[in-house]
Design a protein around this motif. Structure first.
Motif, PDB file in Angstrom:
ATOM      1  N   LEU A   1      14.397  -2.283  11.616  1.00 29.79           N
ATOM      2  CA  LEU A   1      13.814  -1.840  10.838  1.00 29.79           C
ATOM      3  C   LEU A   1      12.956  -0.394   9.836  1.00 29.79           C
ATOM      4  O   LEU A   1      12.983   0.322  11.228  1.00 29.79           O
ATOM      5  N   ASP A   2      13.281  -0.388   8.600  1.00 28.68           N
ATOM      6  CA  ASP A   2      12.546   1.176   8.592  1.00 28.68           C
ATOM      7  C   ASP A   2      11.550   1.645   8.385  1.00 28.68           C
ATOM      8  O   ASP A   2      10.734   0.169   8.115  1.00 28.68           O
ATOM      9  N   ILE A   3      10.815   2.005   9.244  1.00 26.32           N
ATOM     10  CA  ILE A   3       8.768   1.969   9.306  1.00 26.32           C
ATOM     11  C   ILE A   3       8.809   1.888   7.797  1.00 26.32           C
ATOM     12  O   ILE A   3       7.433   1.354   7.470  1.00 26.32           O
ATOM     13  N   GLU A   4       8.785   2.708   6.859  1.00 22.93           N
ATOM     14  CA  GLU A   4       8.124   3.216   5.739  1.00 22.93           C
ATOM     15  C   GLU A   4       8.418   1.219   4.933  1.00 22.93           C
ATOM     16  O   GLU A   4       7.331   0.861   4.259  1.00 22.93           O
ATOM     17  N   GLN A   5       9.016   0.630   5.090  1.00 23.86           N
ATOM     18  CA  GLN A   5       9.444  -0.812   4.962  1.00 23.86           C
ATOM     19  C   GLN A   5       8.483  -1.110   5.013  1.00 23.86           C
ATOM     20  O   GLN A   5       7.762  -2.131   5.024  1.00 23.86           O
ATOM     21  N   THR A   6       8.993  -0.926   6.563  1.00 26.55           N
ATOM     22  CA  THR A   6       7.644  -2.248   6.773  1.00 26.55           C
ATOM     23  C   THR A   6       6.107  -2.024   7.209  1.00 26.55           C
ATOM     24  O   THR A   6       5.390  -3.245   6.626  1.00 26.55           O
ATOM     25  N   ARG A   7       5.678  -1.243   6.504  1.00 22.21           N
ATOM     26  CA  ARG A   7       4.325  -0.602   6.062  1.00 22.21           C
ATOM     27  C   ARG A   7       4.126  -1.192   4.870  1.00 22.21           C
ATOM     28  O   ARG A   7       3.540  -1.345   4.373  1.00 22.21           O
ATOM     29  N   GLN A   8       4.738  -1.568   3.819  1.00 22.53           N
ATOM     30  CA  GLN A   8       4.895  -1.989   2.316  1.00 22.53           C
ATOM     31  C   GLN A   8       4.987  -2.881   3.000  1.00 22.53           C
ATOM     32  O   GLN A   8       4.099  -3.632   2.042  1.00 22.53           O
ATOM     33  N   ARG A   9       5.342  -4.256   3.256  1.00 26.39           N
ATOM     34  CA  ARG A   9       5.603  -5.948   3.570  1.00 26.39           C
ATOM     35  C   ARG A   9       4.365  -5.557   3.960  1.00 26.39           C
ATOM     36  O   ARG A   9       3.016  -6.266   3.691  1.00 26.39           O
ATOM     37  N   ILE A  10       3.600  -5.331   5.092  1.00 25.25           N
ATOM     38  CA  ILE A  10       2.014  -5.548   5.442  1.00 25.25           C
ATOM     39  C   ILE A  10       1.413  -4.863   4.564  1.00 25.25           C
ATOM     40  O   ILE A  10       0.270  -5.902   4.153  1.00 25.25           O
ATOM     41  N   ARG A  11       1.399  -3.750   3.597  1.00 22.35           N
ATOM     42  CA  ARG A  11       1.064  -3.950   1.916  1.00 22.35           C
ATOM     43  C   ARG A  11       0.778  -4.725   1.381  1.00 22.35           C
ATOM     44  O   ARG A  11      -0.755  -5.370   1.206  1.00 22.35           O
ATOM     45  N   SER A  12       1.761  -5.395   1.223  1.00 20.81           N
ATOM     46  CA  SER A  12       1.481  -6.784   0.223  1.00 20.81           C
ATOM     47  C   SER A  12       1.399  -7.576   0.993  1.00 20.81           C
ATOM     48  O   SER A  12       0.739  -9.236  -0.280  1.00 20.81           O
ATOM     49  N   THR A  13       1.482  -7.725   2.070  1.00 21.02           N
ATOM     50  CA  THR A  13       0.763  -9.557   2.989  1.00 21.02           C
ATOM     51  C   THR A  13      -1.000  -8.978   2.602  1.00 21.02           C
ATOM     52  O   THR A  13      -1.750  -9.891   2.624  1.00 21.02           O
ATOM     53  N   ILE A  14      -1.321  -8.093   2.934  1.00 24.53           N
ATOM     54  CA  ILE A  14      -2.722  -7.805   3.375  1.00 24.53           C
ATOM     55  C   ILE A  14      -3.305  -7.928   1.864  1.00 24.53           C
ATOM     56  O   ILE A  14      -4.601  -8.710   1.550  1.00 24.53           O
ATOM     57  N   ILE A  15      -2.730  -7.140   0.603  1.00 30.83           N
ATOM     58  CA  ILE A  15      -3.104  -8.206  -0.763  1.00 30.83           C
ATOM     59  C   ILE A  15      -3.281  -8.799  -1.492  1.00 30.83           C
ATOM     60  O   ILE A  15      -4.374  -9.670  -1.714  1.00 30.83           O
ATOM     61  N   LEU A  16      -1.982  -9.832  -0.455  1.00 30.79           N
ATOM     62  CA  LEU A  16      -2.100 -11.137  -0.759  1.00 30.79           C
ATOM     63  C   LEU A  16      -3.662 -11.741   0.213  1.00 30.79           C
ATOM     64  O   LEU A  16      -4.101 -13.146  -0.644  1.00 30.79           O
ATOM     65  N   GLU A  17      -3.782 -11.299   1.241  1.00 29.86           N
ATOM     66  CA  GLU A  17      -4.473 -12.398   2.356  1.00 29.86           C
ATOM     67  C   GLU A  17      -5.749 -11.977   1.344  1.00 29.86           C
ATOM     68  O   GLU A  17      -7.005 -12.390   1.283  1.00 29.86           O
ATOM     69  N   LYS A  18      -6.024 -10.327   0.890  1.00 36.79           N
ATOM     70  CA  LYS A  18      -7.577 -10.335   0.201  1.00 36.79           C
ATOM     71  C   LYS A  18      -7.890 -10.844  -0.996  1.00 36.79           C
ATOM     72  O   LYS A  18      -9.147 -11.307  -1.242  1.00 36.79           O
ATOM     73  N   VAL A  19      -6.957 -11.469  -1.853  1.00 35.73           N
ATOM     74  CA  VAL A  19      -6.768 -12.207  -3.634  1.00 35.73           C
ATOM     75  C   VAL A  19      -7.214 -13.348  -2.553  1.00 35.73           C
ATOM     76  O   VAL A  19      -8.459 -13.827  -3.009  1.00 35.73           O
ATOM     77  N   LEU A  20      -6.545 -14.163  -1.679  1.00 31.23           N
ATOM     78  CA  LEU A  20      -7.302 -15.555  -0.908  1.00 31.23           C
ATOM     79  C   LEU A  20      -8.494 -15.236  -0.824  1.00 31.23           C
ATOM     80  O   LEU A  20      -9.038 -16.865  -0.967  1.00 31.23           O
ATOM     81  N   SER A  21      -9.147 -14.891   0.176  1.00 31.55           N
ATOM     82  CA  SER A  21      -9.714 -14.786   0.349  1.00 31.55           C
ATOM     83  C   SER A  21     -11.418 -14.420   0.355  1.00 31.55           C
ATOM     84  O   SER A  21     -12.622 -14.126   0.276  1.00 31.55           O
ATOM     85  N   HIS A  22     -10.802 -13.497  -0.837  1.00 33.83           N
ATOM     86  CA  HIS A  22     -12.602 -13.104  -2.047  1.00 33.83           C
ATOM     87  C   HIS A  22     -12.945 -13.432  -1.664  1.00 33.83           C
ATOM     88  O   HIS A  22     -14.264 -13.024  -2.379  1.00 33.83           O
TER      89      HIS A  22
END
Length: 307
Positions: A124-145
């Motif tokens: 995997l490309d490291i920048e792609q990996t970071r983008q997917r991690i970012r997306s998951t953090i957004i989801l978790e923040k929305v859900l746990s708000h």
């Protein structure tokens, strides 16, 4: 992504903590499909190609470009597009709810995942990996708000699991494995003349799993048990972006090792990880699994495959 209804700090175990990273590991796994999409794009230049162009043949029977691309679209097209739509949905959600994700937050999640199972990054490309991690953090923040977790609970969790936030130095490693020392020396010589490590690994490495990924085996550290200790010994003294000397392995084969990236070991303080812990504990209070598709209707997401 599955979370329990109740949280009990005293019952937390290493296995349970590992389960918390499963949403990220799941999304990162999908990245392998994205690499296929990139591969298709790389093989398809901007100028139009005739759909009847022959890309292969068997006993004189042609396989056309159209047949090839159609087969790949059927094989991975749905999953790749799903990932792209979900990422866009999460970015839209971040704007609507005023959610910010810092580089430090992504660094923390990447370090924790790397500590648990660095092989999830292989290929995997490291920048792609970071983008997917970012997306998951957004989801978790929305859900746990709206979930309230007291600071005392967060601190108690950190104190009980402080060792979990001590991360060993990890090395993004690629290998070329060959049967003889002579072949390994020849591979080193070719690399010194400018040959691509990825291409050479695909061509000559006998380890088929890593060879298909250009030799990439992901991140390894001093606790990685799935590799020959001699490989870690070599990467630990090889500089980032460099290729080490030939390594003799226990099974009698030989390896050429390249270090693509180094993530320095560190211990995260309570202040550095308290928001991460609070979010994880809040997610455990959710009654059911939630994924990005739950937000499609809210943001009017549509795609080629219909509902």
């Amino acid at each position: 992504m599955k979370y329990g209804r109740n949280h009990n700090v005293q019952e937390t175990s290493p296995q349970k903590r590992k389960l918390k990273t499963k949403p990220l590991l799941y999304l990162i796994g999908i990245l392998l499909l994205c690499n296929v999409l990139w591969f298709i794009g790389w093989l398809t230049p901007d100028k139009p190609k005739q759909t009847d162009e022959v890309v292969a043949s068997v006993s004189g029977e042609p396989i056309t470009r159209e047949q090839w691309l159609t087969a790949m679209e059927k094989e991975v097209g749905r999953e790749v597009l799903l990932e792209l739509v979900n990422n866009k949905v999460m970015e839209t959600a971040a704007k609507k709810y005023g959610i910010k994700v810092t580089d430090k937050e992504v660094d923390l999640e990447l370090a924790l995942i790397t500590a648990i199972d660095g092989r999830t990054h292989s290929g995997l490309d490291i920048e792609q990996t970071r983008q997917r991690i970012r997306s998951t953090i957004i989801l978790e923040k929305v859900l746990s708000h709206d979930v309230v977790i007291e600071d005392e609970t967060v601190k108690a969790f950190y104190d009980k699991n402080e060792s979990f936030y001590t991360i060993l130095t990890a090395y993004r490693t690629s290998l070329i494995i060959v049967p003889t020392e002579k072949e390994a020396e020849q591979a080193l010589e070719e690399l010194s003349k400018g040959s691509s490590f990825d291409a050479l690994a695909k061509e000559i490495s006998t380890d088929l799993a890593s060879a298909s990924l250009g030799g990439d085996i992901g991140y390894i550290n001093a606790d990685t048990e799935t590799i020959d200790p001699a490989i870690y010994e070599m990467v630990s003294k090889t500089k980032e972006g460099k290729t080490g000397d030939v390594v003799s392995l226990k099974d009698g084969s030989f390896a050429v090792v390249q270090v693509k990236e180094i993530i320095k070991g560190t211990t995260f303080s309570y202040n550095e990880v308290k928001d991460h812990i609070k979010r994880e504990l809040a997610l455990e209070q959710l009654p059911q699994t939630v994924n990005p598709e739950a937000f499609w209707k809210e943001f009017n997401a549509k795609w080629f495959y219909g509902k």
